[in-house]
Design an enzyme around this catalytic site. Structure first.
Site, PDB file in Angstrom:
ATOM      1  N   ASP A 224     -14.683 -31.044 100.709  1.00  0.00           N
ATOM      2  CA  ASP A 224     -16.022 -30.277 101.049  1.00  0.00           C
ATOM      3  C   ASP A 224     -16.657 -30.014  99.622  1.00  0.00           C
ATOM      4  OD1 ASP A 224     -17.586 -28.993 102.843  1.00  0.00           O
ATOM      5  OD2 ASP A 224     -17.348 -27.231 101.532  1.00  0.00           O
ATOM      6  N   GLU A 275       1.832 -39.438  94.139  1.00  0.00           N
ATOM      7  CA  GLU A 275       3.380 -39.060  94.131  1.00  0.00           C
ATOM      8  C   GLU A 275       3.865 -39.253  95.518  1.00  0.00           C
ATOM      9  OE1 GLU A 275       2.873 -34.888  91.448  1.00  0.00           O
ATOM     10  OE2 GLU A 275       3.407 -34.920  93.547  1.00  0.00           O
TER      11      GLU A 275
END
Length: 564
Positions: A224, A275
C-alpha cells in the site's frame, strides 16, 4: 449477456498439476488475481462483518471461478478509521475477522485448491492505536519512541500553527497536534500517523513482519502507498504551493512522494522475499509519474507495480491501444510483467463508469464522482450499456500478457451503490470532505450470494453496509446455472485464459477500422474488440468466446471476441 461458442467442459486439475502451479516461481507474471475486501465478502458468524472463516467457506466458489490467486485486503486489528488500512498490529488478525488459526486454515485450504494468497501490507503508517504510537504519545519530545514517527514543533510564537500547510489525501491538514504541543504527520487520516522510514527500528520491524507472514505461507504482498515511505523533512518545509502538482513530480525530489531512497527499502525487502522457495512476490501500489514506475517493478525491488492506466481510460480504441503498447514496453524494459485492473476497493465499479455519459470529448474518461455526489441520479446511468462494455474490456484485459486483477463482485456485473444514507457511510474521505467527496463505500457493499434474505446470503445477521434491493438480481444463486450470465462468462473466460496463456508475446494486427482493436498471442489466440457503434467483421477462425452475442457472424458494438 455473454455468448459461449465453445462448449468444452472445464478441466479438472490433478493433484500433480495443482502442486506444479503452487511451486512455480513465475506464477505471478500472468496470474488472474481476485481481490477480496474481507469485511464484505462472506460472514460466517452473523455479526454483519465478513471474516476469514467466511472466505474459507467460499473457496469452492473461487476455485470454480478459476482465479490463480487471492489478494486479501487488510485483515489486521483495526479501528476501521480507513477500512482496515489503519493497522493496530501487523502480526495478528482482527478478532472481528477471526484468529491466526483461522488464517492458517484459510491459506491451507486456498493452497489445496491451487490458489495463492497475496496479503495487503501497509508500511507508510500505523494506526493511532498501535503500541508504538501510544508509546510515542506517552514519551517526551525527542525520545526514541517519537522518532519512529514524524513529530515536529509547530510554527508561530506558540507553535499553534502546523509545521507546514500540507493537505491530507483525505482532506484537511496533514498535521495533528497532541497534548504537549507537538504535531505529527499523517498524509491520510489523523488516525494514520506516518512512520519515519529513516529509523532503522522501523525498517527492521517490517522485515520481521514480512517473514512472519511468509513463514505462514503467504505467497506475496500488495504494498500500500509504496511511493510514500521515505521522506525529506529538512526544515524549512516547503509550502504546498512550492510543491506543485503530484503528477508533475518525476525527479524524485518531492518531500514525501516517490523519493529515490524508497528503493533502498524495497531492495532489503527483495532479499527477504528471495529467502523463500519459491520467492515471495510483491506488487507496488505506486501512483507515480509513468517514467518512474518501472523502478518499483525492478527484479531487485518489488518485482511488479500496478498500472492504473486502463482504469482511467475512456471508451476509446486509441487510448486503449496507446496504454497497452506503452505498458507492455515498460514491463519488458524492467524485466517485470504488466498489471491490468479496471475495478478495486478505491474506485467506482467499471460496470457503472462505462454506463455513464462522458463529460467533454467523446471517448474521454468518466470516474463517476459527480454521479456519486448526486446519489446516482445524475447523469442517467445506462446499466445495460455499462455491463456490456465492462464485459468487453474485462475480456480484452484477460487476453493481455501480464497479471489481471479482478475486484470481488465484478464477475457478477455489480454496479456501484450510490445512494447509501450518510449515517451508514464509513469512509474517512466522506467525513473529511463532506459535500465534496462521497467516499468509496459504494464499491465495498457486501456481496449478494442468494436472491433473497436479509443480506442476500452474505450472513445471517445483516450487512455492515446496507445492500440495495436490486442486489438480489445479481446474486451468485441467480447466475450460477445461467449459461448467459455474467458469472458464467467470467468462469469461461478464466478457464480459456488458463488454457491459452503461454509466452508473454503480443502483436497488434492492423485493421481497416480504427475503432477495432485486434491483437494476437502465441498459438494463434486472437482478441478482437469493437469500440465502434456498428458491427465489424471478424478475422477467420473459430470463436471461442464473445462478451455479447454475435450478429449474423459480425462482432457487435461494445463487444470482444476470442478466436483461434
Amino acid at each position: 449477456m455473454a455468448t459461449v461458442t465453445s462448449t468444452a467442459s472445464p478441466q479438472v486439475q490433478s493433484a500433480a498439476e495443482l502442486s506444479t502451479r503452487v511451486q512455480d516461481p513465475l506464477w505471478w507474471r500472468q496470474a488472474a488475481v481476485y481481490q477480496i475486501y474481507p469485511r464484505s465478502f462472506a460472514d460466517s458468524n452473523g455479526d454483519g462483518i465478513g471474516d476469514l472463516q467466511g472466505i474459507t467457506s467460499r473457496i469452492p466458489y473461487l476455485s470454480s471461478l478459476g482465479v490463480d490467486a487471492v489478494w486479501l485486503s487488510p485483515f489486521y486489528p483495526s479501528a476501521l478509521a480507513d477500512g482496515g488500512y489503519d493497522v493496530d498490529d501487523y502480526r495478528d488478525v482482527d478478532p472481528k475477522l477471526g484468529t491466526l488459526e483461522d488464517f492458517d486454515a484459510m491459506i491451507t485450504a486456498l493452497h489445496r485448491a491451487g490458489i495463492k494468497l497475496v496479503a495487503d501490507i501497509v508500511p507508510n503508517h500505523t494506526s493511532n492505536r498501535h503500541a508504538w504510537f501510544q508509546e510515542a504519545l506517552a514519551s517526551p519530545k525527542g525520545s526514541a519512541a517519537r522518532n519512529r514517527y514524524i513529530f515536529r514543533d509547530g510554527r508561530g510564537p506558540n507553535g499553534d500553527e502546523p509545521p507546514s500547510d500540507w493537505d491530507s489525501v483525505f482532506g484537511g491538514p496533514a498535521w495533528e497536534r497532541i497534548g504537549d504541543g507537538q504535531w505529527y504527520l499523517h498524509l491520510f487520516a489523523k488516525e494514520q500517523p506516518d512512520l519515519n522510514w529513516d529509523n532503522r527500528e522501523v525498517r527492521n520491524d517490517f522485515l520481521t513482519t514480512l517473514r512472519f507472514w511468509s513463514d505462514r505461507g503467504v505467497d506475496g504482498f500488495r504494498v500500500d502507498v509504496a511511493h510514500a515511505l521515505t521522506k525529506d523533512m529538512t526544515e524549512p518545509l516547503p509550502s504546498k504551493a512550492d510543491l506543485g502538482a503530484e503528477s508533475d513530480n518525476n525527479n524524485g525530489l518531492h518531500p514525501f512522494w516517490d523519493r529515490d531512497e524508497v528503493h533502498e527499502v524495497f531492495a532489503q525487502w527483495r532479499k527477504v522475499f528471495n529467502e523463500y522457495t519459491p520467492p515471495r512476490t510483491a506488487v507496488a501500489e505506486a501512483w507515480v509519474h509513468a517514467d518512474r514506475r518501472a523502478r518499483y517493478a525492478s527484479p531487485t525491488g518489488l518485482g511488479q507495480a500496478f498500472n492504473f492506466d486502463l482504469l482511467k481510460a475512456g471508451w476509446n480504441s486509441g487510448q486503449f491501444r496507446d496504454i497497452i503498447t506503452k505498458n507492455l514496453a515498460e514491463a519488458k524494459s524492467s524485466g517485470a510483467s504488466s498489471t491490468w485492473v479496471f475495478s478495486n476497493h478505491d474506485v467506482v465499479r467499471h460496470a457503472t463508469r462505462y454506463g455513464l455519459p462522458v463529460p467533454g470529448p467523446a471517448g474521454g474518461s468518466q470516474d463517476g464522482a459527480a454521479w456519486l455526489m448526486s446519489g446516482g441520479k445524475e447523469p442517467a446511468l445506462d446499466h445495460t450499456l455499462g455491463e456490456r462494455r465492462a464485459r468487453a474490456v474485462s475480456q480484452l484485459m484477460l487476453a493481455l500478457p501480464g497479471s489481471a486483477y479482478l475486484f470481488q463482485g465484478e464477475e457478477l456485473g455489480l454496479h456501484e451503490v450510490a445512494d447509501l444514507a450518510d449515517e451508514h457511510r464509513q469512509d474517512p474521505a466522506f467525513f473529511r470532505n463532506r459535500g465534496v467527496d462521497i467516499g468509496r463505500d459504494g464499491c465495498r457493499v457486501p456481496l449478494p450470494w442468494t436472491r433473497t434474505g436479509s443480506s442476500f446470503g452474505f450472513g445471517s445477521g445483516g450487512a455492515h453496509l446496507p445492500q440495495p434491493e436490486w442486489f438480489g438480481a445479481y446474486a451468485v444463486e441467480v447466475q450460477e446455472d445461467d449459461p448467459a450470465s455474467n458469472l458464467t462468462f467470467y468462469r469461461r473466460a478464466l478457464e480459456l485464459r488458463r488454457e491459452l496463456q503461454t509466452e508473454e508475446n503480443f502483436e497488434w494486427v492492423e485493421e481497416i477500422s480504427p475503432e477495432v482493436l485486434h491483437f494476437i498471442r502465441p498459438g494463434g489466440w486472437r482478441c478482437v474488440t469493437n469500440f465502434g457503434s456498428a458491427p465489424a467483421a471478424l478475422p477467420p477462425g473459430t470463436v471461442l468466446l464473445a462478451s455479447s452475442p454475435l450478429q449474423n457472424g459480425l462482432l457487435p458494438a461494445d463487444t470482444t471476441a476470442w478466436l483461434i
